[in-house]
Motif scaffolding. Structure first.
Motif, PDB file in Angstrom:
ATOM      1  N   GLU A  40       0.856  -1.196   0.000  1.00 46.95           N
ATOM      2  CA  GLU A  40       0.000   0.000   0.000  1.00 46.95           C
ATOM      3  C   GLU A  40       0.888   1.241   0.000  1.00 46.95           C
ATOM      4  N   THR A  41       1.842   1.256  -0.904  1.00 43.64           N
ATOM      5  CA  THR A  41       2.854   2.312  -0.931  1.00 43.64           C
ATOM      6  C   THR A  41       2.247   3.695  -1.053  1.00 43.64           C
ATOM      7  N   SER A  42       1.119   3.799  -1.724  1.00 43.47           N
ATOM      8  CA  SER A  42       0.518   5.114  -1.946  1.00 43.47           C
ATOM      9  C   SER A  42       0.086   5.787  -0.648  1.00 43.47           C
ATOM     10  N   LEU A  43      -0.038   5.038   0.440  1.00 39.88           N
ATOM     11  CA  LEU A  43      -0.359   5.643   1.730  1.00 39.88           C
ATOM     12  C   LEU A  43       0.744   6.593   2.188  1.00 39.88           C
ATOM     13  N   LEU A  44       1.943   6.399   1.692  1.00 43.29           N
ATOM     14  CA  LEU A  44       3.070   7.244   2.085  1.00 43.29           C
ATOM     15  C   LEU A  44       3.216   8.478   1.203  1.00 43.29           C
ATOM     16  N   PHE A  45       2.494   8.536   0.109  1.00 39.43           N
ATOM     17  CA  PHE A  45       2.627   9.670  -0.808  1.00 39.43           C
ATOM     18  C   PHE A  45       2.213  10.964  -0.099  1.00 39.43           C
ATOM     19  N   ASN A  46       3.065  11.946  -0.157  1.00 41.23           N
ATOM     20  CA  ASN A  46       2.802  13.256   0.453  1.00 41.23           C
ATOM     21  C   ASN A  46       2.612  13.180   1.972  1.00 41.23           C
ATOM     22  N   ARG A  47       3.145  12.131   2.592  1.00 40.27           N
ATOM     23  CA  ARG A  47       2.959  11.981   4.030  1.00 40.27           C
ATOM     24  C   ARG A  47       4.286  11.684   4.732  1.00 40.27           C
ATOM     25  N   HIS A  48       4.198  11.600   6.047  1.00 41.07           N
ATOM     26  CA  HIS A  48       5.346  11.388   6.924  1.00 41.07           C
ATOM     27  C   HIS A  48       5.295   9.962   7.460  1.00 41.07           C
ATOM     28  N   ILE A  49       6.437   9.308   7.568  1.00 46.49           N
ATOM     29  CA  ILE A  49       6.472   7.916   8.045  1.00 46.49           C
ATOM     30  C   ILE A  49       5.896   7.801   9.445  1.00 46.49           C
ATOM     31  N   ASP A  50       6.047   8.843  10.269  1.00 48.56           N
ATOM     32  CA  ASP A  50       5.501   8.789  11.633  1.00 48.56           C
ATOM     33  C   ASP A  50       3.983   8.732  11.630  1.00 48.56           C
ATOM     34  N   GLN A  51       3.346   9.315  10.619  1.00 53.32           N
ATOM     35  CA  GLN A  51       1.884   9.240  10.525  1.00 53.32           C
ATOM     36  C   GLN A  51       1.434   7.798  10.310  1.00 53.32           C
ATOM     37  N   ILE A  52       2.179   7.067   9.513  1.00 59.66           N
ATOM     38  CA  ILE A  52       1.863   5.660   9.274  1.00 59.66           C
ATOM     39  C   ILE A  52       2.114   4.849  10.537  1.00 59.66           C
ATOM     40  N   ILE A  53       3.179   5.159  11.251  1.00 57.34           N
ATOM     41  CA  ILE A  53       3.508   4.426  12.477  1.00 57.34           C
ATOM     42  C   ILE A  53       2.430   4.648  13.536  1.00 57.34           C
ATOM     43  N   LEU A  54       2.004   5.889  13.738  1.00 60.71           N
ATOM     44  CA  LEU A  54       0.984   6.182  14.749  1.00 60.71           C
ATOM     45  C   LEU A  54      -0.307   5.435  14.445  1.00 60.71           C
ATOM     46  N   SER A  98       9.581  14.292  17.631  1.00 61.63           N
ATOM     47  CA  SER A  98       8.187  14.546  17.273  1.00 61.63           C
ATOM     48  C   SER A  98       8.017  15.913  16.629  1.00 61.63           C
ATOM     49  N   LYS A  99       7.005  16.014  15.796  1.00 59.62           N
ATOM     50  CA  LYS A  99       6.691  17.263  15.099  1.00 59.62           C
ATOM     51  C   LYS A  99       5.179  17.459  15.154  1.00 59.62           C
ATOM     52  N   PRO A 100       4.717  18.631  15.553  1.00 60.64           N
ATOM     53  CA  PRO A 100       3.267  18.848  15.677  1.00 60.64           C
ATOM     54  C   PRO A 100       2.503  18.609  14.384  1.00 60.64           C
ATOM     55  N   ASP A 101       3.105  18.956  13.245  1.00 63.87           N
ATOM     56  CA  ASP A 101       2.359  18.805  11.995  1.00 63.87           C
ATOM     57  C   ASP A 101       2.147  17.347  11.625  1.00 63.87           C
ATOM     58  N   VAL A 102       2.864  16.417  12.264  1.00 62.45           N
ATOM     59  CA  VAL A 102       2.658  14.999  11.976  1.00 62.45           C
ATOM     60  C   VAL A 102       1.243  14.579  12.335  1.00 62.45           C
ATOM     61  N   PHE A 103       0.725  15.034  13.468  1.00 59.76           N
ATOM     62  CA  PHE A 103      -0.624  14.626  13.860  1.00 59.76           C
ATOM     63  C   PHE A 103      -1.660  15.722  13.640  1.00 59.76           C
ATOM     64  N   ARG A 104      -1.214  16.937  13.325  1.00 60.16           N
ATOM     65  CA  ARG A 104      -2.174  18.014  13.086  1.00 60.16           C
ATOM     66  C   ARG A 104      -2.488  18.220  11.606  1.00 60.16           C
ATOM     67  N   THR A 105      -1.529  17.914  10.747  1.00 61.24           N
ATOM     68  CA  THR A 105      -1.708  18.209   9.323  1.00 61.24           C
ATOM     69  C   THR A 105      -1.293  16.993   8.502  1.00 61.24           C
ATOM     70  N   VAL A 106      -2.281  16.217   8.073  1.00 57.41           N
ATOM     71  CA  VAL A 106      -2.042  15.013   7.286  1.00 57.41           C
ATOM     72  C   VAL A 106      -2.737  15.165   5.938  1.00 57.41           C
ATOM     73  N   PHE A 107      -2.024  14.811   4.890  1.00 58.24           N
ATOM     74  CA  PHE A 107      -2.587  14.891   3.540  1.00 58.24           C
ATOM     75  C   PHE A 107      -3.715  13.874   3.386  1.00 58.24           C
ATOM     76  N   ILE A 108      -4.867  14.339   2.902  1.00 52.98           N
ATOM     77  CA  ILE A 108      -6.031  13.477   2.695  1.00 52.98           C
ATOM     78  C   ILE A 108      -6.560  13.699   1.290  1.00 52.98           C
ATOM     79  N   ASP A 109      -6.678  12.624   0.533  1.00 50.57           N
ATOM     80  CA  ASP A 109      -7.190  12.693  -0.836  1.00 50.57           C
ATOM     81  C   ASP A 109      -8.193  11.563  -1.010  1.00 50.57           C
ATOM     82  N   LEU A 110      -9.452  11.925  -1.131  1.00 48.24           N
ATOM     83  CA  LEU A 110     -10.526  10.943  -1.219  1.00 48.24           C
ATOM     84  C   LEU A 110     -11.292  11.087  -2.522  1.00 48.24           C
ATOM     85  N   PRO A 111     -11.984  10.037  -2.940  1.00 46.78           N
ATOM     86  CA  PRO A 111     -12.870  10.160  -4.105  1.00 46.78           C
ATOM     87  C   PRO A 111     -13.911  11.241  -3.872  1.00 46.78           C
ATOM     88  N   VAL A 112     -14.467  11.757  -4.948  1.00 48.96           N
ATOM     89  CA  VAL A 112     -15.409  12.874  -4.852  1.00 48.96           C
ATOM     90  C   VAL A 112     -16.576  12.541  -3.943  1.00 48.96           C
TER      91      VAL A 112
END
Length: 935
Positions: free
Chosen positions: A812-826, A855-869
């Motif tokens: 599921e490599t696309s989960l990492l696109f435009n994101r931080h590895i710590d977001q996936i770990i959390l 740690s970085k605040p934007d890891v849990f405050r600002t996560v890229f989200i791209d969903l179908p319409v």
């Protein structure tokens, strides 16, 4: 293996704020707005134009303030109001001082009732420096779209200026600690003098203040406002030299017979400058020049006359070699000290008001809470090549280099270096290195090893150039000059894009840039020659056309050389990844030469190896996954199934730009920020210099052994079960990671579609991506272990979390696109604990993650989200949300299949936790979904 019968219902959407809480918050909001108006009208006495601009920005961000009540700052109403008001007022002043919001024209110069300094603002709002610096990036992040739409390029410059100010304050903190420590070493304190004689005046606060004020005068009149740490240290050494010569004898705390301090002696006595340069690893030429500038500053500002008659100072100058030194009459005598301090204060006040930034005299205040009393140990652990992470509530500055990456265990010796260790031995006690001593030791390597080299390619390197299919000598030399001129422009611009400064700063910046270009050029030719020699030996051929004609390879080599020069001098305004854009490459490109660069420069100081390690770690966790990374150009070939998603998101990088597109006279930071990464780091206040790590055993001896991810995974008795390539995972969904070394340079920079020399039917892209994925997984393994230990989770949970992350990286490599590895770990930690029915909330996970130095605040405050319409809740195809929304809307739907495989392995389910008839809930709660929480 039995498959679970449970299915997953749609995760819950985040709930709105309750009506009663909305009413309460609106009352609080009205009170905060009244307080803001009070600041504008009464406390700061702004004129009508300034009040209008500030109030407009406050109104535009009012909805953000409403949503931030209880989460901004400490969460108290009083602090929220003071912090938000300070952020709005500061941004309004800076942005409206240069252009109107519509960008039509520049505003007139600020009037006396319009302008206020940052120090005045902090005093008015009763905020500490770090309280403000901690929350200002968060405010900019929240208000990003509003400020960007209203102010455009001016907002980009403000973001860069905030980052510069933070780094500048860190530099000043360690410099003041350095100055104060040495002042106390050489001069008697008030208490010491009173013990000897109550009638003797002490070199107490007044003398200490004089030295710091003289240093600030040098910064204001001679140096750039945001200069590098080496230049500032040379300035402080010059100040100490002047004070050593002029301090009254009865206030000295040193003996000229001390051979450790005064090691250089001439026929006429102690050579103070040479002795101090020897003691502090400084350049004698640079310190002499700085002493001359300090003498000129004293003469011009204090109007002190040179005392040509040294006979009146026989006692004070006895034992000194004063050849070439300027002696001032009664410079530090009590009869004149008060007058000189008043003059220096008045001069600084005038200059400071013009610049409107932080009052650098705050370090002289006895109230440590004003500047948080940051310790050297915290800063040297964090690293100073960039802004360290700002922790909450007067926490010491730290970064990922303080994390559990640096663990106990056998650590091999680094490669031999011509640079001595910065550790000083005093008696039987070894003093720890300080940020200044580490910096000066590294600078000595650059000065003694690299600077003496020729600025031209060696005869051996010229031979390799001529041995190519065509002679490429002129092309290589032209490229080097053009790129280094782009990285180190002759005219260094300030944060707002204006050249120069006060009394010759522009000239000094030009000289500084020329010196740095020369150092980077020499280092580039030196390492390139060693690489060519090694490649020639490996290939048994002198024709290295494939490598030496690769444009991206040379760009990376020049960028790496320039980055090491910048890291050596500890600049404020050119921190990584600032070097990438003027070099025309991405961070992923740079990573291809890091290992080879270190391997072929055996004298590289330990501090610079740590810096390169931190760069690669930043690449693995985030930079490589950002839009425009060249990693995607290889990934699209190695994983064709990801081509549609990569193209849809527009992630591919641009080709290496032509040399004709580089503008040598333009500083890259003045057009736009270097990348989305640079802007995000500015907004989040995160550290650029993180813990050293490396991935491959083949490099563990060259790149800071014992601190790499690979080495740590072997040394720390990790409970993580890394499967070998012949062993199947207990879950079919998980695949093993092949153990690979770094591909040869020619393969790393070859066309992605080209067959890999490693064989096995792989393309070069597949080889590069497989090695990259292995590094990412080992970094993730270390972070999972550290966080799970903090959460007190058992070993089998760590292992399952690692397996989930492993599956995500490969399947599921696309989960990492435009994101931080710590977001996936959390998210993986929460998901695994959920299916294992462990009582662990997402809020607890985030709280423990916040306690991690990396740690970085934007890891849990600002996560890229791209969903179908159909699933998108807001406007536009791509949004940012918090970690909870990302988990519910993106992570769970993508990973539910193998998360459910984990749940199927739970052997015995107690009756009270059996699923309901619909098979979707356990204990009345959704199996994987998580509700709304405040983070």
């Amino acid at each position: 293996m039995m498959q679970s019968r449970r299915t997953l219902v749609k995760p819950p959407e985040r709930t709105d704020i309750k009506p009663e809480k909305q009413t309460c918050n609106r009352i609080v909001l009205d009170e905060l707005e009244a307080g803001f108006v009070q600041y504008c009208q009464v406390d700061l006495c702004l004129d009508e134009v300034a009040k209008r601009d500030a109030k407009r920005l406050f109104d535009e961000t009012k909805s953000l303030l409403f949503a931030s009540i209880g989460t901004f700052g400490s969460g108290t109403e009083d602090e929220i109001g003071r912090l938000w008001s300070a952020c709005v007022l500061y941004c309004s002043l800076k942005l409206n001082s240069h252009i109107y919001p519509n960008g039509e024209r520049e505003r007139p110069v600020c009037s006396a009732t319009t302008k206020f300094t940052l120090s005045q603002l902090l005093r008015t709002t009763k905020l500490g420096v770090w309280d403000f610096f901690r929350e200002l990036p968060q405010f900019l992040q929240k208000a990003d779209s509003i400020l960007r739409n209203s102010y455009g390029g001016a907002y980009e410059h403000l973001c860069q200026q905030v980052k510069d100010m933070q780094a500048n304050f860190v530099h000043l903190t360690v410099l003041f600690n350095y100055y104060k420590r040495n002042f106390q070493k050489y001069f008697l304190s008030e208490e010491d003098v009173k013990e000897e004689s109550s009638s003797v005046n002490a070199s107490g606060p007044k003398h200490l203040r004089f030295g710091w004020m003289l240093f600030l005068a040098l910064r204001m009149h001679v140096l750039s406002q945001f200069t590098d740490l080496v230049t500032c240290t040379n300035s402080l050494i010059a100040v100490l030299v002047i004070m050593i010569i002029h301090m009254p004898v009865h206030l000295r705390n040193f003996s000229l017979d001390d051979g450790e301090i005064f090691a250089i002696r001439g026929p006429d006595g102690v050579n103070v400058i040479a002795s101090f340069c020897n003691l502090y690893n400084a350049s004698e030429e640079d310190v002499w020049a700085m002493v001359g500038k300090a003498n000129d500053t004293i003469s011009q500002i204090l109007q002190v006359i040179h005392d040509l008659n040294t006979e009146g100072h026989v006692e004070r100058l006895k034992g000194f070699d004063t050849g070439g030194m300027t002696i001032f009459k009664d410079l530090l005598e009590s009869c004149s000290l008060d007058c000189y301090l008043n003059i220096l204060d008045k001069d600084y006040e005038e200059m400071h008001y013009k610049q409107g930034e932080l009052d650098e005299r705050i370090f002289l205040s006895e109230d440590n809470s004003i500047h948080d009393n940051i310790s050297d140990s915290s800063v040297v652990s964090a690293g100073m090549s960039s802004v360290p992470t700002i922790k909450r509530k007067h926490g010491a500055i730290s970064s990922i280099s303080k994390s559990a990456f640096v663990r106990s265990g056998p650590v091999l010796s680094p490669p031999a270096s011509l640079c001595p260790s910065p550790m000083k031995v005093v008696g039987t006690r070894m003093l720890p290195p300080t940020p200044v001593t580490v910096t000066m030791t590294t600078a000595k390597w650059l000065r003694t090893v690299i600077a003496p080299l020729s600025p031209e390619p060696s005869s051996e390197l010229m031979h390799f150039f001529r041995s190519c299919d065509t002679d490429i000598t002129k092309e290589v030399m032209h490229r080097a000059q053009a790129l280094l001129e782009s990285i180190f422009p002759s005219e260094v611009y300030g944060s707002w894009g204006f050249v120069g400064g006060s009394q010759g700063n522009g000239l000094m910046d030009s000289v500084w840039s020329k010196q740095r270009r020369l150092e980077a050029l020499k280092l580039y030719y030196r390492v390139l020659g060693a690489m060519c020699r090694a490649e020639s030996h490996r290939l048994q051929c002198n024709n290295l056309t494939a490598l030496l004609t690769n444009e991206r390879f040379h760009h990376c080599m020049l960028a790496c050389s320039a980055e090491l020069v910048l890291a050596t001098h500890k600049t404020v305004t050119m921190n990584f990844p600032a070097v990438l854009e003027p070099a025309g490459i991405t961070a992923f490109d740079l990573s291809k030469v890091i290992e080879s660069f270190v391997r072929h420069e055996e004298t590289l100081p330990r501090e610079l190896k740590r810096h390169l390690n931190s760069i690669e770690e930043k690449l693995l966790e985030k930079l490589a996954w950002e839009k425009g990374s060249s990693m995607y150009n290889s990934l699209i070939v190695a994983r064709p199934n990801l081509q549609v998603e990569i193209n849809r998101l527009g992630l591919l990088s641009d080709p290496v730009p032509s040399l004709d597109t580089f503008n040598p006279g333009q500083h890259p930071g003045n057009v736009q920020l270097q990348s989305s990464t640079a802007r995000t780091e500015i907004l989040s206040g995160e550290s650029n210099d993180q813990s050293p790590q490396k991935q491959r055993n083949s490099m563990s001896c060259a790149l800071l052994p014992g601190i790499s991810v690979s080495t740590l995974a072997d040394q720390t008795s990790s409970p993580l079960a890394f499967p070998n390539r012949d062993q199947q995972s207990s879950l079919p969904a998980f695949t093993s990671v092949k153990s690979r070394g770094q591909p040869p340079l020619q393969s790393a920079f070859a066309s992605p579609q080209r067959a890999s020399p490693a064989g096995g039917g792989e393309t070069c892209a597949e080889t590069v991506i497989n090695v990259f994925f292995q590094k990412v997984l080992k970094l993730a393994a270390i972070r999972i272990k550290v966080l799970c230990e903090s959460l007190k989770q058992p070993n089998y949970i760590m292992e399952e979390i690692y397996r989930v992350v492993q599956c995500i990286v490969h399947q599921e490599t696309s989960l990492l696109f435009n994101r931080h590895i710590d977001q996936i770990i959390l998210c993986s930690i929460y998901g695994v604990c959920k299916v294992n029915r462990l009582n662990l909330t997402f809020k607890e996970i985030v709280q423990h993650y916040r306690a991690q130095p990396h740690s970085k605040p934007d890891v849990f405050r600002t996560v890229f989200i791209d969903l179908p319409v159909g699933k998108r809740t807001g406007k536009g195809g791509q949004e940012n949300g918090d970690i909870i929304r990302f988990y519910n809307e993106v992570f769970v739907p993508s990973t539910k299949s193998f998360l459910m495989q984990l749940s199927s392995n739970i052997a015995h389910v107690a009756p009270s936790t059996r699923t309901t008839e619909d098979g979707d809930r356990i204990d009345g709660k959704q199996l994987l979904g998580v509700g709304s929480i405040e983070i």
